[in-house]
Design a protein around this motif. Structure first.
Motif, mmCIF file in Angstrom:
data_model
loop_
_atom_site.group_PDB
_atom_site.id
_atom_site.type_symbol
_atom_site.label_atom_id
_atom_site.label_comp_id
_atom_site.label_asym_id
_atom_site.label_seq_id
_atom_site.Cartn_x
_atom_site.Cartn_y
_atom_site.Cartn_z
ATOM 1 N N GLY A 62 0.808 -1.215 0.000
ATOM 2 C CA GLY A 62 0.000 0.000 0.000
ATOM 3 C C GLY A 62 0.840 1.263 0.000
ATOM 4 O O GLY A 62 0.470 2.272 -0.606
ATOM 5 N N TYR A 64 -2.641 -1.193 -5.180
ATOM 6 C CA TYR A 64 -3.192 -1.848 -3.988
ATOM 7 C C TYR A 64 -4.717 -1.866 -4.068
ATOM 8 O O TYR A 64 -5.344 -2.905 -3.847
ATOM 9 N N MET A 65 -5.299 -0.720 -4.400
ATOM 10 C CA MET A 65 -6.762 -0.610 -4.469
ATOM 11 C C MET A 65 -7.321 -1.501 -5.588
ATOM 12 O O MET A 65 -8.397 -2.071 -5.441
ATOM 13 N N ASP A 74 -7.372 -4.771 -2.544
ATOM 14 C CA ASP A 74 -8.365 -4.244 -1.618
ATOM 15 C C ASP A 74 -9.680 -4.968 -1.755
ATOM 16 O O ASP A 74 -10.162 -5.327 -2.740
#
Length: 73
Positions: A61, A68-69, A73
């Protein structure tokens, strides 16, 4: 002007590895270092090693928040 570029980690490493989220189908481009960490996180998930997953997610992150998202996530 003082050149300190030799003291700073190369931040220009290109993101050349396309990685796809197996659940959403969305993709992100990763550096080799980010990709290695991504694979480590996914393997730790399979191994149910949640301490390694947590540490890997925190590091990933910080390295690439957008990826990451998209991927984790």
């Amino acid at each position: 002007m003082l050149d300190l570029s030799h003291m700073i980690q190369d931040m220009t490493t290109e993101r050349t590895i396309k990685t796809t989220n197996p659940f959403s189908g969305q993709s992100a481009m990763l550096t080799p270092e980010e990709y290695k960490l991504y694979i480590m996180i996914k393997q730790a998930e399979l191994d149910e090693d949640y301490d390694t997953v947590r540490k890997g997610l925190n590091k990933f992150g910080r390295m690439n928040a957008d990826a990451y998202m998209t991927l984790l996530d």
